[in-house]
Motif scaffolding. Structure first.
Motif, short mmCIF file in Angstrom:
data_model
loop_
_atom_site.label_atom_id
_atom_site.label_comp_id
_atom_site.label_asym_id
_atom_site.label_seq_id
_atom_site.Cartn_x
_atom_site.Cartn_y
_atom_site.Cartn_z
N PRO A 73 0.83 -1.21 0.00
CA PRO A 73 0.00 0.00 0.00
C PRO A 73 0.86 1.26 0.00
O PRO A 73 2.09 1.16 0.13
CB PRO A 73 -0.75 -0.12 1.33
CG PRO A 73 0.14 -0.91 2.21
CD PRO A 73 0.93 -1.83 1.31
N GLN A 254 7.30 1.01 -8.56
CA GLN A 254 7.20 -0.36 -9.11
C GLN A 254 8.20 -1.27 -8.39
O GLN A 254 9.36 -0.90 -8.20
CB GLN A 254 7.51 -0.30 -10.60
CG GLN A 254 7.51 -1.65 -11.29
CD GLN A 254 7.92 -1.52 -12.76
OE1 GLN A 254 7.92 -0.43 -13.33
NE2 GLN A 254 8.29 -2.62 -13.37
N PHE A 277 -4.08 -6.34 -3.82
CA PHE A 277 -5.15 -5.34 -3.89
C PHE A 277 -4.61 -3.92 -4.00
O PHE A 277 -5.38 -2.97 -3.96
CB PHE A 277 -6.08 -5.50 -2.68
CG PHE A 277 -6.81 -6.82 -2.69
CD1 PHE A 277 -7.87 -7.02 -3.56
CD2 PHE A 277 -6.40 -7.87 -1.89
CE1 PHE A 277 -8.53 -8.24 -3.62
CE2 PHE A 277 -7.06 -9.10 -1.93
CZ PHE A 277 -8.13 -9.28 -2.80
N PHE A 278 -3.31 -3.78 -4.05
CA PHE A 278 -2.66 -2.47 -4.33
C PHE A 278 -1.70 -2.72 -5.48
O PHE A 278 -0.50 -2.48 -5.37
CB PHE A 278 -1.87 -2.01 -3.11
CG PHE A 278 -2.68 -1.72 -1.87
CD1 PHE A 278 -3.26 -0.46 -1.69
CD2 PHE A 278 -2.87 -2.68 -0.89
CE1 PHE A 278 -3.99 -0.17 -0.54
CE2 PHE A 278 -3.60 -2.40 0.26
CZ PHE A 278 -4.17 -1.15 0.44
N ALA A 304 -2.75 2.43 -13.36
CA ALA A 304 -2.20 1.20 -12.77
C ALA A 304 -2.79 -0.02 -13.47
O ALA A 304 -2.06 -0.90 -13.94
CB ALA A 304 -2.51 1.18 -11.27
C1 LIG Z 1 3.16 1.23 -3.64
S1 LIG Z 1 2.06 1.27 -5.00
C2 LIG Z 1 2.08 -0.41 -5.56
C3 LIG Z 1 3.20 -0.69 -6.52
C4 LIG Z 1 3.16 -2.11 -7.07
N1 LIG Z 1 3.51 -3.09 -6.08
C5 LIG Z 1 4.07 -2.26 -8.28
O1 LIG Z 1 4.96 -3.12 -8.30
O2 LIG Z 1 3.91 -1.49 -9.23
C6 LIG Z 1 0.52 1.41 -4.17
C7 LIG Z 1 -0.68 1.37 -5.08
O3 LIG Z 1 -1.86 1.30 -4.26
C8 LIG Z 1 -2.90 1.96 -4.96
N2 LIG Z 1 -3.97 2.28 -4.00
C9 LIG Z 1 -3.93 3.16 -2.99
N3 LIG Z 1 -5.10 3.17 -2.33
C10 LIG Z 1 -5.89 2.24 -2.92
C11 LIG Z 1 -7.22 1.79 -2.70
N4 LIG Z 1 -7.96 2.29 -1.71
N5 LIG Z 1 -7.71 0.85 -3.52
C12 LIG Z 1 -6.97 0.35 -4.55
N6 LIG Z 1 -5.71 0.75 -4.80
C13 LIG Z 1 -5.17 1.69 -4.01
C14 LIG Z 1 -2.22 3.17 -5.58
O4 LIG Z 1 -2.95 3.69 -6.66
C15 LIG Z 1 -0.87 2.57 -5.99
O5 LIG Z 1 -0.91 2.13 -7.32
#
Ligand SMILES: C[S@@+](CC[C@H](N)C(=O)[O-])C[C@H]1O[C@@H](n2cnc3c(N)ncnc32)[C@H](O)[C@@H]1O
Length: 417
Positions: A73, A254, A277-278, A304
């Motif tokens: 997250p 990423q 889920f993120f 995303a």
């Molecule tokens: C740290 S990034 C994840 C990066 C990912 N692990 C990657 O390798 O690209 C966190 C992500 O969580 C998403 N995010 C934040 N709050 C969210 C929510 N309530 N529901 C869904 N996605 C959420 C953001 O848009 C962001 O893309």
């Protein structure tokens, strides 16, 4: 047991999101069928929407069924992360970077952040299978708070590992040590959990090999199986996905595929459900799909889900997957200048400039409901131009040809031929 409390602490869950299947993507047309019929078995789904409402919607079908959840997250950094377009920009000249909307990690205070995290961790716990594990990826900003929340939800005895992921990189900090590690808290749902130790072994350090070659008694009676390799420590080194890294999509923060590969191999089996889920740029769904796991990815940002889809099409498995939306898809926005496409014998050609296009896909028999993506072109990660021609599967019934496009700036458009 100590429990974290804060003034607004409560568990309030939203109504489940009404999920709408927006499209089914057949990577490179594999297995494509055009007739309107029950959807085929899929490798998984990407969901666009807030993950709490999406998880609520998934509970009836997936409660106790997900084998591995990787959660990355926002870290409570109070920053806004932009996406970068292109590769190899000069890190000393940020004013020259080509940027696009990314995601925000901005909170009024730590309480607001905990209000966000707590119910989501709670639902993830419900979704996990009895043998499942949650990997929660954070850093120094909030990992201590999260650990207390996870102790409360899973029980302190269910902490399997506190993994430290170390990396290098530039830093402006001159008044403290450079902060170059993240923390991944691993909790299992029960005492019986999946851990495929032989799938994640790594070679012994060269010095260990030399020591045992010189003196077999070096281990005080224990001789390691040098051929088999060792179980990794709970601190890992993988390079970050930086500007010249071949995996880089431009999506902010990423994570490296190697990091996810170790997690997916250790804590899931072929055919299992792996959820993120993120999901951001989709690293976990991509790795899960490559390793023969089924996947659920979710993000509330279109860029995303779009990036994750493009990666799956280019580098994932060949089984179709779904894009589902937690809100009505609405009408795609129009570009100022619409690209032109031409239909040939089993091919669709882009007849305009390709430089601004990031992705395009074709449904040869669009029924106005679920978009069946039978052919796709995605901009290569090395910033080469996007393909200007895609081949339709041999069995395509061509009726109302519909093309969906996304520009590098994230605009979407739909053209019907
Ligand atoms: C740290 S990034 C994840 C990066 C990912 N692990 C990657 O390798 O690209 C966190 C992500 O969580 C998403 N995010 C934040 N709050 C969210 C929510 N309530 N529901 C869904 N996605 C959420 C953001 O848009 C962001 O893309």
């Amino acid at each position: 047991m100590p429990v974290l409390s804060w003034l607004s602490k409560s568990l309030v869950f939203p109504e489940p999101a009404p999920l709408i299947t927006d499209s089914i993507v057949y990577p490179a047309g594999a297995g494509y069928v055009s007739a309107v019929q029950p959807l085929p078995a899929t490798a998984g789904s990407l969901f666009l929407g807030d993950n709490l409402a999406v998880m609520m919607a998934l509970l009836p079908e997936y409660e106790g069924k997900i084998n591995l959840i990787y959660a990355d997250p926002p870290f409570f950094t109070n920053r806004r992360f932009a996406a970068r377009v292109g590769r190899g920009e000069d890190s000393r000249k940020p004013h020259e970077w080509q940027l696009a909307d990314g995601y925000t990690d901005h909170w009024e205070d730590i309480e607001a952040y905990l209000d966000f995290l707590y119910p989501r961790l709670k639902i993830m716990h419900r979704l996990l299978a009895e043998t499942g594990a949650l990997y929660l990826h954070l850093d120094w900003h909030a990992d201590a708070y999260a650990r207390l929340l996870l102790d409360e939800i899973f029980g302190p005895a269910r902490l399997l590992n506190e993994i430290i992921w170390c990396y290098h990189g530039p830093s402006p900090i001159r008044s403290a040590f450079n902060r170059k590690h993240d923390t991944i808290l691993v909790y299992t749902k029960s005492e019986e959990y999946t851990f495929n130790v032989d799938d994640v072994r790594i070679p012994y350090d060269i010095n260990t090999v030399k020591t045992f070659a010189a003196s077999p008694k070096a281990g005080f009676g224990k001789t390691p199986d040098l051929e088999r390799g060792k179980v990794p420590e709970d601190w890992w080194y993988f390079p970050v996905v930086a500007r010249l890294h071949k995996e880089r999509t431009g999506y902010p923060t990423q994570k490296p595929e190697a990091l996810l590969e170790r997690i997916v191999r250790a804590s899931s089996n072929v055919g299992d459900w792996v959820a993120d889920f993120f999901c951001g740029s989709g690293t976990a769904p991509l790795v899960a799909s490559r390793l023969g796991r089924r996947f659920i990815g979710c993000d509330r940002i279109f860029r995303a889900v779009h990036t994750a889809r493009a990666r799956l099409v280019q580098q994932g498995g060949t089984t179709p997957f779904l894009i589902q939306q937690a809100q009505s898809p609405g009408t795609p926005s129009a570009f100022s200048e619409a690209p032109r496409f031409l239909l040939g014998q089993d091919v669709v050609r882009l007849a305009s400039d390709t430089t601004t296009l990031d992705y395009w896909e074709v449904d040869p028999a669009w029924d106005g409901k679920i978009f069946r993506s039978a052919a796709q072109a995605a901009r290569p990660l090395n910033s080469q131009p996007i393909a200007s021609e895609v081949r339709l599967p041999a069995n395509s019934e061509i009726s109302s040809v519909c093309i969906r496009c996304v520009t590098v700036a994230g605009e979407q458009m739909q053209v019907t031929l």
